[in-house]
Design a protein around this motif. Structure first.
Motif, short mmCIF file in Angstrom:
data_model
loop_
_atom_site.label_atom_id
_atom_site.label_comp_id
_atom_site.label_asym_id
_atom_site.label_seq_id
_atom_site.Cartn_x
_atom_site.Cartn_y
_atom_site.Cartn_z
N LEU A 43 9.02 -24.28 -0.99
CA LEU A 43 7.99 -24.49 -2.05
C LEU A 43 6.53 -25.08 -1.25
CD1 LEU A 43 9.77 -26.02 -5.14
CD2 LEU A 43 8.54 -23.78 -4.93
N LEU A 44 6.88 -25.97 -0.27
CA LEU A 44 5.74 -26.32 0.27
C LEU A 44 5.11 -25.37 1.39
CD1 LEU A 44 7.13 -29.97 1.45
CD2 LEU A 44 5.44 -29.60 -0.12
N ILE A 45 5.83 -24.70 2.04
CA ILE A 45 5.42 -23.65 2.80
C ILE A 45 4.75 -22.51 1.92
CG2 ILE A 45 6.16 -21.77 4.48
CD1 ILE A 45 8.49 -23.27 5.30
N GLY A 46 5.29 -22.19 0.74
CA GLY A 46 4.59 -21.13 0.12
C GLY A 46 3.26 -21.71 -0.60
N GLY A 47 3.27 -22.84 -0.87
CA GLY A 47 2.06 -23.52 -1.49
C GLY A 47 0.88 -23.56 -0.39
N GLY A 48 1.37 -23.98 0.77
CA GLY A 48 0.43 -23.97 1.95
C GLY A 48 -0.14 -22.79 2.31
N VAL A 49 0.55 -21.60 2.18
CA VAL A 49 0.12 -20.43 2.59
C VAL A 49 -0.82 -19.99 1.31
CG1 VAL A 49 0.86 -17.83 2.66
CG2 VAL A 49 2.03 -19.69 3.98
N LEU A 50 -0.37 -20.29 0.12
CA LEU A 50 -1.18 -19.82 -0.96
C LEU A 50 -2.54 -20.75 -0.89
CD1 LEU A 50 -1.68 -18.64 -3.71
CD2 LEU A 50 -0.40 -20.58 -4.82
N LEU A 51 -2.71 -21.86 -0.47
CA LEU A 51 -3.85 -22.78 -0.33
C LEU A 51 -4.76 -21.93 0.56
CD1 LEU A 51 -3.08 -26.50 -0.45
CD2 LEU A 51 -4.36 -24.93 -2.28
N MET A 52 -4.26 -21.52 1.74
CA MET A 52 -4.98 -20.99 2.77
C MET A 52 -5.47 -19.65 2.29
SD MET A 52 -2.97 -21.71 6.28
CE MET A 52 -1.39 -22.61 5.79
N ALA A 53 -4.78 -18.91 1.34
CA ALA A 53 -5.26 -17.46 1.05
C ALA A 53 -6.42 -17.65 0.14
CB ALA A 53 -4.03 -16.82 0.39
N LEU A 54 -6.27 -18.72 -0.65
CA LEU A 54 -7.34 -18.76 -1.46
C LEU A 54 -8.45 -19.37 -1.00
CD1 LEU A 54 -5.30 -20.84 -4.43
CD2 LEU A 54 -6.31 -18.56 -4.73
N ALA A 55 -8.65 -20.09 -0.14
CA ALA A 55 -9.66 -20.39 0.81
C ALA A 55 -10.24 -19.41 1.72
CB ALA A 55 -9.30 -21.56 1.69
N PHE A 56 -9.28 -18.57 2.06
CA PHE A 56 -9.82 -17.38 2.78
C PHE A 56 -10.67 -16.70 2.07
CE2 PHE A 56 -6.22 -17.91 5.91
CZ PHE A 56 -6.95 -18.74 7.05
N PHE A 57 -10.10 -16.33 0.77
CA PHE A 57 -10.82 -15.42 -0.45
C PHE A 57 -12.32 -16.14 -0.63
CE2 PHE A 57 -11.71 -14.52 -4.87
CZ PHE A 57 -11.77 -13.25 -4.69
N GLU A 58 -12.28 -17.34 -0.81
CA GLU A 58 -13.60 -17.98 -1.07
C GLU A 58 -14.74 -17.71 0.08
OE1 GLU A 58 -14.88 -19.10 -4.04
OE2 GLU A 58 -13.06 -18.27 -4.82
N PHE A 59 -13.94 -18.05 1.19
CA PHE A 59 -14.87 -18.05 2.47
C PHE A 59 -15.49 -16.24 2.55
CE2 PHE A 59 -12.94 -21.69 4.72
CZ PHE A 59 -14.17 -22.30 4.59
N ARG A 60 -14.60 -15.35 2.35
CA ARG A 60 -14.98 -13.84 2.38
C ARG A 60 -15.93 -13.55 1.22
NH1 ARG A 60 -15.47 -13.35 7.04
NH2 ARG A 60 -13.41 -13.58 8.14
N ARG A 61 -15.75 -14.13 0.30
CA ARG A 61 -16.39 -13.77 -1.11
C ARG A 61 -17.95 -14.29 -1.00
NH1 ARG A 61 -17.48 -15.55 -6.53
NH2 ARG A 61 -16.60 -17.57 -6.32
N HIS A 62 -18.06 -15.72 -0.28
CA HIS A 62 -19.48 -16.12 -0.16
C HIS A 62 -20.09 -15.62 1.29
CE1 HIS A 62 -19.70 -18.99 -3.65
NE2 HIS A 62 -18.39 -18.84 -3.42
N ARG A 63 -19.30 -14.88 1.89
CA ARG A 63 -19.85 -14.18 3.27
C ARG A 63 -20.27 -15.50 4.26
NH1 ARG A 63 -22.23 -9.72 0.09
NH2 ARG A 63 -20.64 -7.96 0.25
N THR A 64 -19.08 -16.45 4.64
CA THR A 64 -19.76 -17.41 5.67
C THR A 64 -18.44 -17.28 6.34
OG1 THR A 64 -20.36 -19.61 5.82
CG2 THR A 64 -18.50 -19.27 4.12
N THR A 65 -18.53 -18.20 7.57
CA THR A 65 -17.53 -18.16 8.58
C THR A 65 -16.26 -18.86 8.23
OG1 THR A 65 -17.27 -18.70 10.91
CG2 THR A 65 -18.60 -20.15 9.86
N LEU A 66 -15.30 -18.36 8.77
CA LEU A 66 -14.17 -19.26 8.85
C LEU A 66 -13.62 -20.08 10.15
CD1 LEU A 66 -11.63 -16.35 7.91
CD2 LEU A 66 -12.23 -18.30 6.20
N MET A 67 -14.62 -19.81 10.86
CA MET A 67 -14.37 -20.51 12.14
C MET A 67 -14.83 -22.03 12.25
SD MET A 67 -13.13 -18.24 13.88
CE MET A 67 -12.78 -19.04 15.33
N PRO A 68 -13.80 -23.03 12.32
CA PRO A 68 -14.07 -24.21 12.32
C PRO A 68 -15.21 -25.16 13.44
CG PRO A 68 -11.89 -24.13 13.39
CD PRO A 68 -12.56 -22.95 12.89
#
Length: 150
Positions: A43-68
């Motif tokens: 559950l924790l692994i799946g939840g972590g991957v889901l959080l990352m995917a949701l964040a990646f989607f928002e970054f791409r939607r706003h067309r901004t960098t993912l690089m820290p």
């Protein structure tokens, strides 16, 4: 080359390798208790991957960098970023904890706060400094309404 090595997924992989090695080579007769640890870890692994995917989607939607280590073009405050300012880092921590549980790496549990500290010092604080300089009041308001972690 150095900037590609100093990325959160590389740090996560390193911490995962240490946790796995502890589990495989130094189990010390300790365990979390079998099936429930596997389930919770999954559950924790799946939840972590889901959080990352949701964040990646928002970054791409706003067309901004993912690089820290780069300054973003836009301040993302929608989607998962309404709940936490750092969903990818929260996801990384959940993935690490999930694998520690699944691997029965009891002695690796102290890696979690160390990993969170590394994320704070290497990535979050410098990112927030760059965003504070670029977005000024917008970032200050965002910080007031949204927590850094959860």
């Amino acid at each position: 080359m150095g900037k590609w090595i100093d990325l959160p997924p590389v740090w996560l992989a390193g911490f995962l390798a240490v946790a796995w090695a502890q589990s495989a080579y130094y189990p010390a007769g300790l365990g979390f208790g079998g099936a429930w640890a596997d389930f919770a870890g999954g559950l924790l692994i799946g939840g972590g991957v889901l959080l990352m995917a949701l964040a990646f989607f928002e970054f791409r939607r706003h067309r901004t960098t993912l690089m820290p280590h780069e300054t973003p073009e836009r301040l993302v405050q929608s989607g998962i970023f309404t709940r936490t300012r750092n969903p990818i880092y929260v996801g990384d921590a959940l993935v690490l904890l999930g694998f520690i549980l699944r691997w029965d790496a009891v002695l690796a549990l102290p890696l979690l706060p160390v990993f969170v500290w590394v994320l704070e010092k290497r990535f979050i604080e410098p990112e927030e400094d760059r965003m504070r300089r670029k977005f000024r009041m917008d970032f200050a308001r965002y910080c007031e309404k949204t927590r850094r972690w959860i």
